[in-house]
Design a protein around this motif. Sequence first.
Motif, PDB file in Angstrom:
ATOM      1  N   LEU B  13       0.834  -1.200   0.000  1.00 19.80           N
ATOM      2  CA  LEU B  13       0.000   0.000   0.000  1.00 19.80           C
ATOM      3  C   LEU B  13       0.868   1.249   0.000  1.00 19.80           C
ATOM      4  CD1 LEU B  13      -2.514  -0.828   2.889  1.00 19.80           C
ATOM      5  CD2 LEU B  13      -2.934  -1.067   0.435  1.00 19.80           C
ATOM      6  N   GLN B  14       0.293   2.317  -0.499  1.00 23.04           N
ATOM      7  CA  GLN B  14       0.903   3.627  -0.317  1.00 23.04           C
ATOM      8  C   GLN B  14       0.399   4.186   1.020  1.00 23.04           C
ATOM      9  OE1 GLN B  14       3.490   3.644  -3.128  1.00 23.04           O
ATOM     10  NE2 GLN B  14       3.175   5.612  -2.080  1.00 23.04           N
ATOM     11  N   GLN B  78       0.007   3.757   7.777  1.00 22.74           N
ATOM     12  CA  GLN B  78       1.288   4.412   8.015  1.00 22.74           C
ATOM     13  C   GLN B  78       2.403   3.385   7.827  1.00 22.74           C
ATOM     14  OE1 GLN B  78       0.952   6.044  11.975  1.00 22.74           O
ATOM     15  NE2 GLN B  78      -0.725   7.422  11.389  1.00 22.74           N
ATOM     16  N   THR B  79       3.613   3.871   7.609  1.00 27.93           N
ATOM     17  CA  THR B  79       4.733   2.945   7.377  1.00 27.93           C
ATOM     18  C   THR B  79       4.945   2.028   8.578  1.00 27.93           C
ATOM     19  OG1 THR B  79       6.293   4.633   8.144  1.00 27.93           O
ATOM     20  CG2 THR B  79       5.908   4.484   5.771  1.00 27.93           C
ATOM     21  N   THR B  80       4.596   2.502   9.766  1.00 21.42           N
ATOM     22  CA  THR B  80       4.745   1.682  10.972  1.00 21.42           C
ATOM     23  C   THR B  80       3.730   0.537  11.033  1.00 21.42           C
ATOM     24  OG1 THR B  80       3.393   3.305  12.126  1.00 21.42           O
ATOM     25  CG2 THR B  80       5.784   3.482  12.384  1.00 21.42           C
ATOM     26  N   ASP B  81       2.750   0.548  10.139  1.00 18.59           N
ATOM     27  CA  ASP B  81       1.799  -0.563  10.077  1.00 18.59           C
ATOM     28  C   ASP B  81       2.399  -1.773   9.350  1.00 18.59           C
ATOM     29  OD1 ASP B  81      -0.979   1.705   9.422  1.00 18.59           O
ATOM     30  OD2 ASP B  81      -0.187   0.954  11.336  1.00 18.59           O
ATOM     31  N   SER B  82       3.521  -1.593   8.721  1.00 25.38           N
ATOM     32  CA  SER B  82       4.163  -2.699   7.991  1.00 25.38           C
ATOM     33  C   SER B  82       4.475  -3.855   8.934  1.00 25.38           C
ATOM     34  CB  SER B  82       5.447  -2.211   7.323  1.00 25.38           C
ATOM     35  OG  SER B  82       5.165  -1.236   6.349  1.00 25.38           O
ATOM     36  N   GLY B  83       4.432  -5.057   8.375  1.00 23.92           N
ATOM     37  CA  GLY B  83       4.702  -6.264   9.159  1.00 23.92           C
ATOM     38  C   GLY B  83       3.743  -7.360   8.740  1.00 23.92           C
ATOM     39  N   VAL B  84       3.659  -8.376   9.553  1.00 20.65           N
ATOM     40  CA  VAL B  84       2.781  -9.506   9.266  1.00 20.65           C
ATOM     41  C   VAL B  84       1.603  -9.481  10.228  1.00 20.65           C
ATOM     42  CG1 VAL B  84       2.608 -12.002   8.972  1.00 20.65           C
ATOM     43  CG2 VAL B  84       4.793 -10.846   8.531  1.00 20.65           C
ATOM     44  N   TYR B  85       0.422  -9.658   9.669  1.00 20.73           N
ATOM     45  CA  TYR B  85      -0.805  -9.691  10.471  1.00 20.73           C
ATOM     46  C   TYR B  85      -1.311 -11.132  10.528  1.00 20.73           C
ATOM     47  CZ  TYR B  85      -0.760  -4.664  10.463  1.00 20.73           C
ATOM     48  OH  TYR B  85      -0.390  -3.353  10.663  1.00 20.73           O
ATOM     49  N   THR B 105       1.278 -10.393   4.870  1.00 23.28           N
ATOM     50  CA  THR B 105       2.435  -9.500   4.959  1.00 23.28           C
ATOM     51  C   THR B 105       2.093  -8.170   4.315  1.00 23.28           C
ATOM     52  OG1 THR B 105       3.963 -11.371   4.885  1.00 23.28           O
ATOM     53  CG2 THR B 105       4.872  -9.197   4.401  1.00 23.28           C
ATOM     54  N   LEU B 106       2.101  -7.131   5.132  1.00 29.27           N
ATOM     55  CA  LEU B 106       1.741  -5.795   4.670  1.00 29.27           C
ATOM     56  C   LEU B 106       2.984  -4.925   4.586  1.00 29.27           C
ATOM     57  CD1 LEU B 106      -0.344  -3.554   4.037  1.00 29.27           C
ATOM     58  CD2 LEU B 106      -0.484  -3.140   6.502  1.00 29.27           C
ATOM     59  N   GLN B 107       3.129  -4.275   3.451  1.00 23.49           N
ATOM     60  CA  GLN B 107       4.191  -3.288   3.282  1.00 23.49           C
ATOM     61  C   GLN B 107       3.548  -1.955   2.930  1.00 23.49           C
ATOM     62  OE1 GLN B 107       7.071  -4.163   0.202  1.00 23.49           O
ATOM     63  NE2 GLN B 107       8.292  -2.354   0.642  1.00 23.49           N
ATOM     64  N   VAL B 108       3.802  -0.946   3.756  1.00 24.96           N
ATOM     65  CA  VAL B 108       3.277   0.394   3.498  1.00 24.96           C
ATOM     66  C   VAL B 108       4.433   1.263   3.054  1.00 24.96           C
ATOM     67  CG1 VAL B 108       2.053   2.374   4.425  1.00 24.96           C
ATOM     68  CG2 VAL B 108       1.504   0.070   5.250  1.00 24.96           C
ATOM     69  N   LYS B 109       4.308   1.794   1.838  1.00 25.79           N
ATOM     70  CA  LYS B 109       5.383   2.618   1.279  1.00 25.79           C
ATOM     71  C   LYS B 109       5.119   4.095   1.518  1.00 25.79           C
ATOM     72  CE  LYS B 109       6.834  -0.564  -2.344  1.00 25.79           C
ATOM     73  NZ  LYS B 109       7.140  -0.718  -3.795  1.00 25.79           N
ATOM     74  N   PRO B 110       6.187   4.852   1.811  1.00 23.91           N
ATOM     75  CA  PRO B 110       5.998   6.287   2.064  1.00 23.91           C
ATOM     76  C   PRO B 110       5.686   7.043   0.781  1.00 23.91           C
ATOM     77  CG  PRO B 110       8.318   5.702   2.188  1.00 23.91           C
ATOM     78  CD  PRO B 110       7.571   4.406   2.009  1.00 23.91           C
TER      79      PRO B 110
END
Lengths: 114, 110
Positions: B13-14, B78-85, B105-110
């Motif tokens: 996600l952005q 937010q980028t801090t939401d990145s990680g595995v749920y 696995t979620l990756q949030v890009k700035p």
Amino acid sequence: EPEVTQTPSHQVTQMGQEVILRCVPISNHLYFYWYRQILGQKVEFLVSFYNNEISEKSEIFDDQFSVERPDGSNFTLKIRSTKLEDSAMYFCASSDVTAYNEQFFGPGTRLTVL
Amino acid sequence: GIQVEQSPPDLILQEGANSTLRCNFSDSVNNLQWFHQNPWGQLINLFYIPSGTKQNGRLSATTVATERYSLLYISSSQTTDSGVYFCAVEGPGNTGKLIFGQGTTLQVKP
């Protein structure tokens, strides 16, 4: 806020050695659990413990593993004769009086077997 | 035993976007929890939600027990939401055994 603590955070051992992983559950909790997570995989249940005895154990939890509550605060997982495939993150968890209550996890111990 | 399936397996996600993560389970459950595993490997409790809807800030969750699924909503990511749920469920038996899904696995890009 009360939390589950685990020591050590990282343990390196030689194949065939015995390791003891330690956990201090939240103080008023009566149910205790161990889980493990091999790198890149999902979290797997190992064992649940209540009233000084095992409630349930998975097929992973064979004679190589044992758990103990040696005093009023600690909960330990002993792994005898470690194998390479025992390398994983080991999580301790605890929950309140009833088994259906929310489980709270410790930060984990990363075990590396060489 | 009970099966737990999470989707999607990966999500990019952005920053600022919203997302919905799904957890399907194969049997009735007594407990359902959502966790966030941060980059240090810690499992952070998000929700204890065997049924109903809960909200905590930008996160909310809904479990429809009769239809055997749960949804985790993340808004304004937010980028801090990145990680595995991870979704984890406890089936019948009263032993506290949590069965985990494979995770999203979620990756949030700035």
